[in-house]
Design an enzyme around this catalytic site. Structure first.
Site, short mmCIF file in Angstrom:
data_model
loop_
_atom_site.label_atom_id
_atom_site.label_comp_id
_atom_site.label_asym_id
_atom_site.label_seq_id
_atom_site.Cartn_x
_atom_site.Cartn_y
_atom_site.Cartn_z
N ASP A 70 4.67 -1.15 -8.37
CA ASP A 70 4.87 -1.78 -9.61
C ASP A 70 5.26 -0.19 -10.03
OD1 ASP A 70 3.58 -4.14 -9.46
OD2 ASP A 70 1.84 -2.85 -8.71
N LYS A 93 10.91 -0.74 -10.10
CA LYS A 93 11.49 -1.09 -9.11
C LYS A 93 12.69 -1.83 -9.50
CE LYS A 93 9.76 -2.09 -5.49
NZ LYS A 93 7.60 -1.48 -6.45
N GLY A 119 6.44 -8.76 -7.80
CA GLY A 119 7.21 -8.61 -9.32
C GLY A 119 7.95 -8.24 -9.98
N HIS A 120 9.02 -7.83 -10.34
CA HIS A 120 9.22 -6.96 -10.78
C HIS A 120 9.61 -7.46 -12.42
CE1 HIS A 120 11.01 -5.16 -7.12
NE2 HIS A 120 11.60 -5.81 -6.74
N GLN A 136 7.14 -4.15 -3.52
CA GLN A 136 5.81 -3.11 -3.00
C GLN A 136 5.48 -1.72 -2.89
OE1 GLN A 136 5.83 -5.93 -0.67
NE2 GLN A 136 5.42 -7.56 -1.67
#
Length: 427
Positions: free
Chosen positions: A13, A16, A40-41, A223
């Protein structure tokens, strides 16, 4: 050497997606090399916000080919839903390539993930319940189902039967759950074959050819370093290798072809799920970081635990990844604090420790040792160069760079695509 790895240097988080998107217009391929839709991005383009879970961030950059490598575990329903959602918003997804050797997340993987986590009770790991761990376990146990199996019904059925022979025993006898029918799983998986067939390729060959031809390939980790199954805070980790070495095993591109390894570092620290977190703040400062930083998981929707910057884990990330650069994100979130503590070392059993302890027991008992840096109150979101930053913000960045062991080559001063200060080029 036009191949770069971009990865999280904390517990994930870190932003990225913003970093990958910044480079997306300059690279030819963006490749996810591990993880699944537990990552998740969030990418902000103009006034549009995109939440990506499985797809590489490069899918938002015209001219860039997004690739899902063999090290990723793919939930086909999630993938197709994500592709459909982007297409509805006018994003061209036709260039996507998926490795035929990537493993599939099946309905029985998500079922097992959820029931086993509940069964652990107080000992739970904090998984997302999306079947990631069970899918990787099947891969290692050599009973996994790969993308290419969707195109051979006979092989697919044999593999599903073999997997469910044991898994139904576990579901029924250990968890008191109903057995899962082979036909139901096979029928569901075969239903994805036609929709995915146009995307499947020998991505190892494609990527190596691209690098040999001088094209730029960016490997994007999900991650973060401290969630790596080998190098993270085990057992509170993910089931794959987000560290730089995972880019090689997860794509079939050798380490001699990688020229730079960029670590994404948030200006403070967060983590989602259970596990040790030395600098965690359970007070007003922690809540303020969470609120201003919008610290809620893109995939899980869970509030992130927040704390001050931890230079010990930043140095560790530099070491285990061989980092050449840092991209510091969310510096703007710290605007308004009069003084900003930074963890420079730990105290463990009365001793000062400046490197991450290898012992799980020691890390659980680590107490942060802080140095306090002066804060700033000026708005920095319009800053375009390092010199545009307030002096105290500059000093904060310089201190983090010195403590972390690699140069900070870019700084995020806001969520937008253009709210970034580029100090050194990554290419």
């Amino acid at each position: 050497m036009p191949a770069l790895v971009l990865l999280g240097a904390q517990w994930g988080d870190e932003g990225k997606g913003k970093a990958t998107d910044l480079l997306g217009g300059s690279v030819d391929y963006v490749v996810r090399y591990q993880g699944g839709n537990n990552a998740g991005h969030t990418v902000v383009v103009g006034d549009q916000k995109y939440a990506l879970h499985l797809l590489p961030s490069g899918i938002l950059s015209p001219g860039c080919t997004p690739v899902i490598g063999n090290g990723v575990v793919v939930d086909p329903a999630v993938l197709l839903s994500e592709l459909s959602g982007l297409a509805e918003r006018g994003v061209d997804t036709s260039k996507l390539l998926i490795s035929g050797n990537a493993h599939l997340i099946t309905p029985y993987h998500t079922t097992l993930d959820k029931v086993s986590e509940r069964f652990l009770g107080k000992r739970k790991i904090g998984t997302t319940g999306r079947g990631i761990g069970p899918a990787y376990a099947d891969k290692i146990n050599r009973v996994g189902i790969r993308v290419q199996d969707l195109f051979d019904e006979s092989i697919l059925r044999q593999k599903v039967e073999a997997a469910l022979d044991s898994k139904n025993q576990v579901l029924a006898k250990l968890y008191n759950r109903r057995a899962i029918a082979v036909d139901q799983v096979v029928e569901e998986l075969l239903g994805y074959a036609d929709q995915l067939s146009g995307y499947v390729a020998d991505t190892t060959l494609v990527l190596n050819d691209a690098i040999d031809q001088g094209q730029v390939v960016l490997f994007e980790g999900g991650q973060g370093t401290l969630l790596d199954v080998d190098h993270g805070t085990y057992p509170f980790v993910t089931s794959s290798n987000p560290t730089a070495g995972g880019a090689c095993t997860g794509t079939g591109v050798g380490p001699t072809k990688i020229s730079r390894v960029i670590g994404i570092l948030k200006a403070y620290t967060t983590r989602v799920g259970a596990g040790p977190f030395p600098t965690e703040l359970l007070d007003e400062d922690g809540e303020k970081l969470r609120t201003i930083g919008g610290e809620r998981g893109v995939t899980t929707g869970r509030d992130r635990r927040c704390g001050w910057f931890d230079a010990v884990i930043a140095r560790y990330a530099t070491r285990v990844n061989g980092l050449t650069d840092f991209f510091l994100t969310k510096l703007d979130v710290l605007t308004g604090w009069e003084r900003i503590p930074v963890c420079v070392a730990y105290e463990i059993d009365g001793k000062r420790v400046e490197e991450l302890p290898y012992s799980q027991t020691d890390f659980h008992h680590a107490t942060p040792i802080y140095e306090t840096l002066p804060g700033w109150s000026e708005d920095i979101t319009q800053a375009k160069t390092f010199d545009d930053l307030p002096k105290n913000a500059q000093k904060y960045v310089q201190a983090l760079e010195e403590m972390s062991g690699a140069p900070i080559s870019a700084i995020g001063v806001g969520p937008g695509r253009d709210e970034t200060i580029q100090i050194n080029s990554f290419l």
